[in-house]
Design an enzyme around this catalytic site. Structure first.
Site, PDB file in Angstrom:
ATOM      1  N   GLY A  93       0.848  -1.187   0.000  1.00  0.00           N
ATOM      2  CA  GLY A  93       0.000   0.000   0.000  1.00  0.00           C
ATOM      3  C   GLY A  93       0.880   1.231   0.000  1.00  0.00           C
ATOM      4  O   GLY A  93       2.090   1.149   0.225  1.00  0.00           O
ATOM      5  N   GLY A  95       2.847   3.604   1.329  1.00  0.00           N
ATOM      6  CA  GLY A  95       3.438   3.781   2.659  1.00  0.00           C
ATOM      7  C   GLY A  95       4.162   5.101   2.813  1.00  0.00           C
ATOM      8  O   GLY A  95       4.497   5.510   3.917  1.00  0.00           O
ATOM      9  N   ARG A  96       4.457   5.733   1.683  1.00  0.00           N
ATOM     10  CA  ARG A  96       5.114   7.045   1.780  1.00  0.00           C
ATOM     11  C   ARG A  96       4.607   7.968   0.681  1.00  0.00           C
ATOM     12  O   ARG A  96       5.280   8.902   0.258  1.00  0.00           O
ATOM     13  CB  ARG A  96       6.620   6.913   1.719  1.00  0.00           C
ATOM     14  CG  ARG A  96       7.163   6.187   0.511  1.00  0.00           C
ATOM     15  CD  ARG A  96       8.648   6.406   0.444  1.00  0.00           C
ATOM     16  NE  ARG A  96       9.303   5.457  -0.447  1.00  0.00           N
ATOM     17  CZ  ARG A  96      10.567   5.524  -0.772  1.00  0.00           C
ATOM     18  NH1 ARG A  96      11.317   6.502  -0.305  1.00  0.00           N
ATOM     19  NH2 ARG A  96      11.101   4.632  -1.569  1.00  0.00           N
ATOM     20  N   LYS A 116       5.564  10.895  -3.502  1.00  0.00           N
ATOM     21  CA  LYS A 116       6.533   9.983  -2.878  1.00  0.00           C
ATOM     22  C   LYS A 116       7.255  10.812  -1.823  1.00  0.00           C
ATOM     23  O   LYS A 116       7.781  11.883  -2.144  1.00  0.00           O
ATOM     24  CB  LYS A 116       7.508   9.502  -3.955  1.00  0.00           C
ATOM     25  CG  LYS A 116       8.357   8.317  -3.579  1.00  0.00           C
ATOM     26  CD  LYS A 116       9.045   7.785  -4.834  1.00  0.00           C
ATOM     27  CE  LYS A 116       9.811   6.521  -4.572  1.00  0.00           C
ATOM     28  NZ  LYS A 116      10.402   6.002  -5.818  1.00  0.00           N
ATOM     29  N   ASP A 128       9.557   5.590   7.531  1.00  0.00           N
ATOM     30  CA  ASP A 128       9.334   6.969   7.979  1.00  0.00           C
ATOM     31  C   ASP A 128       8.428   7.765   7.033  1.00  0.00           C
ATOM     32  O   ASP A 128       8.121   8.926   7.290  1.00  0.00           O
ATOM     33  CB  ASP A 128      10.677   7.695   8.174  1.00  0.00           C
ATOM     34  CG  ASP A 128      11.518   7.734   6.892  1.00  0.00           C
ATOM     35  OD1 ASP A 128      11.017   7.306   5.827  1.00  0.00           O
ATOM     36  OD2 ASP A 128      12.668   8.199   6.958  1.00  0.00           O
ATOM     37  N   GLY A 129       8.046   7.149   5.918  1.00  0.00           N
ATOM     38  CA  GLY A 129       7.164   7.847   4.977  1.00  0.00           C
ATOM     39  C   GLY A 129       7.871   8.919   4.160  1.00  0.00           C
ATOM     40  O   GLY A 129       7.225   9.725   3.491  1.00  0.00           O
ATOM     41  N   ARG A 182       4.559  12.932  -8.858  1.00  0.00           N
ATOM     42  CA  ARG A 182       4.655  12.387 -10.211  1.00  0.00           C
ATOM     43  C   ARG A 182       3.316  12.517 -10.924  1.00  0.00           C
ATOM     44  O   ARG A 182       2.254  12.459 -10.312  1.00  0.00           O
ATOM     45  CB  ARG A 182       5.139  10.942 -10.187  1.00  0.00           C
ATOM     46  CG  ARG A 182       4.149   9.904  -9.728  1.00  0.00           C
ATOM     47  CD  ARG A 182       4.583   8.503 -10.134  1.00  0.00           C
ATOM     48  NE  ARG A 182       5.671   7.993  -9.328  1.00  0.00           N
ATOM     49  CZ  ARG A 182       5.529   7.113  -8.327  1.00  0.00           C
ATOM     50  NH1 ARG A 182       4.337   6.654  -8.008  1.00  0.00           N
ATOM     51  NH2 ARG A 182       6.564   6.690  -7.660  1.00  0.00           N
ATOM     52  N   ASP A 257       3.583  -4.806  -7.621  1.00  0.00           N
ATOM     53  CA  ASP A 257       3.043  -3.518  -7.145  1.00  0.00           C
ATOM     54  C   ASP A 257       3.681  -2.347  -7.875  1.00  0.00           C
ATOM     55  O   ASP A 257       3.233  -1.210  -7.719  1.00  0.00           O
ATOM     56  CB  ASP A 257       3.246  -3.369  -5.631  1.00  0.00           C
ATOM     57  CG  ASP A 257       4.707  -3.483  -5.229  1.00  0.00           C
ATOM     58  OD1 ASP A 257       5.348  -4.483  -5.604  1.00  0.00           O
ATOM     59  OD2 ASP A 257       5.216  -2.567  -4.565  1.00  0.00           O
ATOM     60  N   ASP A 267       7.846   4.419 -10.740  1.00  0.00           N
ATOM     61  CA  ASP A 267       8.443   4.069  -9.456  1.00  0.00           C
ATOM     62  C   ASP A 267       9.903   3.672  -9.601  1.00  0.00           C
ATOM     63  O   ASP A 267      10.241   2.491  -9.692  1.00  0.00           O
ATOM     64  CB  ASP A 267       7.637   2.958  -8.759  1.00  0.00           C
ATOM     65  CG  ASP A 267       7.786   3.082  -7.246  1.00  0.00           C
ATOM     66  OD1 ASP A 267       8.478   4.005  -6.790  1.00  0.00           O
ATOM     67  OD2 ASP A 267       7.209   2.251  -6.515  1.00  0.00           O
TER      68      ASP A 267
HETATM   69  P1  AMP Z   1       8.871   0.384  -3.400  1.00  0.00           P
HETATM   70  O1  AMP Z   1       9.957  -0.635  -3.335  1.00  0.00           O
HETATM   71  O2  AMP Z   1       9.357   1.813  -3.408  1.00  0.00           O
HETATM   72  O3  AMP Z   1       7.909   0.118  -4.484  1.00  0.00           O
HETATM   73  O4  AMP Z   1       8.092   0.270  -2.008  1.00  0.00           O
HETATM   74  C1  AMP Z   1       7.556  -0.928  -1.506  1.00  0.00           C
HETATM   75  C2  AMP Z   1       6.672  -0.644  -0.319  1.00  0.00           C
HETATM   76  O5  AMP Z   1       7.406  -0.083   0.770  1.00  0.00           O
HETATM   77  C3  AMP Z   1       5.529   0.326  -0.597  1.00  0.00           C
HETATM   78  O6  AMP Z   1       4.436  -0.092   0.163  1.00  0.00           O
HETATM   79  C4  AMP Z   1       6.091   1.632  -0.074  1.00  0.00           C
HETATM   80  O7  AMP Z   1       5.093   2.546   0.233  1.00  0.00           O
HETATM   81  C5  AMP Z   1       6.860   1.167   1.152  1.00  0.00           C
HETATM   82  N1  AMP Z   1       7.955   2.074   1.537  1.00  0.00           N
HETATM   83  C6  AMP Z   1       9.147   2.224   0.925  1.00  0.00           C
HETATM   84  N2  AMP Z   1       9.900   3.138   1.563  1.00  0.00           N
HETATM   85  C7  AMP Z   1       9.170   3.584   2.613  1.00  0.00           C
HETATM   86  C8  AMP Z   1       9.391   4.534   3.655  1.00  0.00           C
HETATM   87  N3  AMP Z   1      10.535   5.225   3.753  1.00  0.00           N
HETATM   88  N4  AMP Z   1       8.392   4.730   4.548  1.00  0.00           N
HETATM   89  C9  AMP Z   1       7.242   4.044   4.472  1.00  0.00           C
HETATM   90  N5  AMP Z   1       6.981   3.144   3.520  1.00  0.00           N
HETATM   91  C10 AMP Z   1       7.923   2.889   2.602  1.00  0.00           C
HETATM   92 MG    MG Z   2       6.484   0.894  -5.413  1.00  0.00          MG
END
Ligand code: AMP
Ligand code: MG
Length: 466
Positions: A93, A95-96, A116, A128-129, A182, A257, A267
């Site tokens: 989901g 997350g940030r 992002k 940390d989002g 984005r 995802d 992404d």
């Molecule tokens: P990604 O590899 O960027 O596609 O991210 C995979 C998952 O990890 C997604 O659910 C993101 O929202 C979450 N995520 C990545 N980095 C962070 C972060 N710094 N804080 C919170 N969620 C994160």
């Molecule tokens: Mg992603």
């Protein structure tokens, strides 16, 4: 095929709300100690009628996330699951990030402004989002370069530095923070469908299928909506990997995802451009098996699309879905020829000749004696540009290719200044690091600005939307 930006007036439209609140969570953006505008993409802001914003208004919307007129009143963190490196994760989901706004563009497409680094959400897990400034800068470079090379990609719309010190285990810490916006043709991922299958939410699945068909493929859902959708997604995503190959790009994290069903690439984390045509070249240091290596991207995307079919089994029988999947290979082959021909800038001579020529091209490039960008620069239009360039192709490894190319004519004009440069515009890791070093050590953004200008100039030379 990519399209040049088409100016438009601002036309908000928020159909995401019609999906219902089991698809997202309304969230609040983080409050940042500082908002310094580092990049605004007026070239693409024009396509959604937002180029007229003053910098102060821009920061209010894309740094503090004050709603755009007539748009979402609150940002929405979208819910999704996904396979990460082939392991199912039901705890993903946004997350940030979140969906900030939706609108039509100059081609009448439904577009999202998504973020992002905009703060924590119910899906942040232990994160940390936040987004590092370097990560934001890297996403600018990836999207600009891919766009110039003719890849359908999300656009980096805005980057604002946010004045926090972030701790990262895999980077020198603390590091500077940023929030990125984005512009993309949707954020409906294969993982969005997988989540509904996991929850056995057939009603939700039907709604999402109809929504996706209507807003991203311009058709109404019929009796066989799931098969209709799968056929469209196969058609779109089968182009993705070939377009990466034509660009010499390795996305790095082709998890389900991270696959947008509209077929747009998005992404960008540990991406790299491979200097040489090396199928084993890997972008992510944590991709120990080389699952998403340069030469395995088609296989990765295909695997992801199969997961969409598996998810759609919730509302359709396998027999209805299989025929759509079977088209992937043919679309892929066709798109690979098209991508290589486009990068070379030559006219097709029919599938048989094109296949022989691009086969010779791949074999020659795999010799790894000449960089991909240099090769396509030297051979633009199918003819060697100069005597000096000829020396690079002396080896017998290039004989077959020279023979095959002899009957190919240019499909492009070569009168742009760029084709008289000493060297092609590339995007290799040492340059990315050097651009970051200027920002990190001296807060000097001119290297980034110069690079973006050089990339856009190459894009113009390549014919942009042709
Ligand atoms: P990604 O590899 O960027 O596609 O991210 C995979 C998952 O990890 C997604 O659910 C993101 O929202 C979450 N995520 C990545 N980095 C962070 C972060 N710094 N804080 C919170 N969620 C994160
Ligand atoms: Mg992603």
């Amino acid at each position: 095929m990519t399209f040049a930006p088409q100016p438009a007036i601002y036309r908000p439209e928020t159909p995401i709300l019609s999906l219902g609140d089991s698809f997202y969570d309304a969230v609040a953006p983080a409050t940042f100690p500082q908002t310094r505008l580092r990049f605004r993409n007026d070239r693409w802001a024009e396509t959604v009628g937002l180029d007229g914003l003053s910098d102060a208004q821009w920061i209010a919307h894309f740094g503090r996330f004050e709603p755009l007129p007539g748009n979402l009143e609150q940002p929405l963190a979208l819910r999704y699951h996904g396979h990460q490196f082939r392991v199912y994760n039901p705890e993903l989901g946004d997350g940030r990030g979140f969906l900030f706004a939706q609108m039509r563009d100059g081609r009448d497409r439904l577009m999202d402004l998504g973020t992002k680094g905009s703060g924590q959400t119910p899906w942040s897990r232990f994160g940390d989002g936040r987004l590092t400034l370097k990560g934001g800068m890297r996403e600018i470079l990836a999207t600009e370069m891919l766009e110039a090379l003719g890849v359908e990609t999300s656009k980096t719309f805005s980057l604002i530095e946010t004045g926090e010190a972030l701790e990262r285990g895999d980077e020198p810490s603390p590091t500077r923070s940023s929030v990125l916006v984005r512009l993309s043709h949707g954020h409906i991922r294969i993982g969005t469908f997988q989540r509904l299958a996991h929850l056995k939410d057939a009603e939700g699945m039907k709604r999402l299928v109809a929504y996706t068909l209507k807003h991203y493929f311009g058709t109404e859902a019929g009796e066989d909506a799931a098969a209709q959708l799968l056929a469209k997604v196969v058609e779109k995503t089968a182009v993705l990997a070939p377009s990466f190959i034509g660009a010499g790009f390795v996305h790095g994290v082709l998890n389900t995802d991270n696959i947008n069903v509209s077929g747009e690439s998005f992404d960008y984390g540990p991406w790299r451009f491979t200097p040489f045509y090396d199928p084993a070249f890997t972008a992510a240091y944590f991709d120990h098996q080389g699952l998403y290596a340069f030469g395995r991207q088609a296989e990765a995307v295909h695997w992801d699309v199969v997961q969409l079919a598996v998810a759609l089994r919730l509302i359709a029988r396998a027999e209805e879905l299989v025929p759509a999947l079977e088209h992937f290979a043919a679309y892929y082959e066709e798109s690979l020829l098209a991508a290589l021909l486009r990068r070379l800038g030559v006219k097709s001579r029919g599938a048989v000749a094109d296949k022989a020529m691009t086969g010779a091209l791949e074999r020659a490039l795999m010799e790894n004696s000449v960089e991909i960008d240099r090769f396509f620069f030297d051979w633009r239009g199918g003819q060697l540009r100069s005597e000096t360039a000829a020396a690079r192709y002396d080896s017998p490894a290039f004989d077959d290719l020279k023979g095959a190319l002899a009957s190919y004519g240019p499909a492009v004009r070569l009168d742009h200044d760029y084709w008289r440069d000493e060297a092609p515009c590339s995007m290799h890791i040492d340059e990315v690091e050097a651009i970051w070093a200027r920002i990190d050590q001296a807060d000097d953004w001119t290297a980034l600005e110069r690079k973006v200008a050089a990339i856009r100039r190459m894009g113009d030379a390549m014919g942009g939307g042709v």
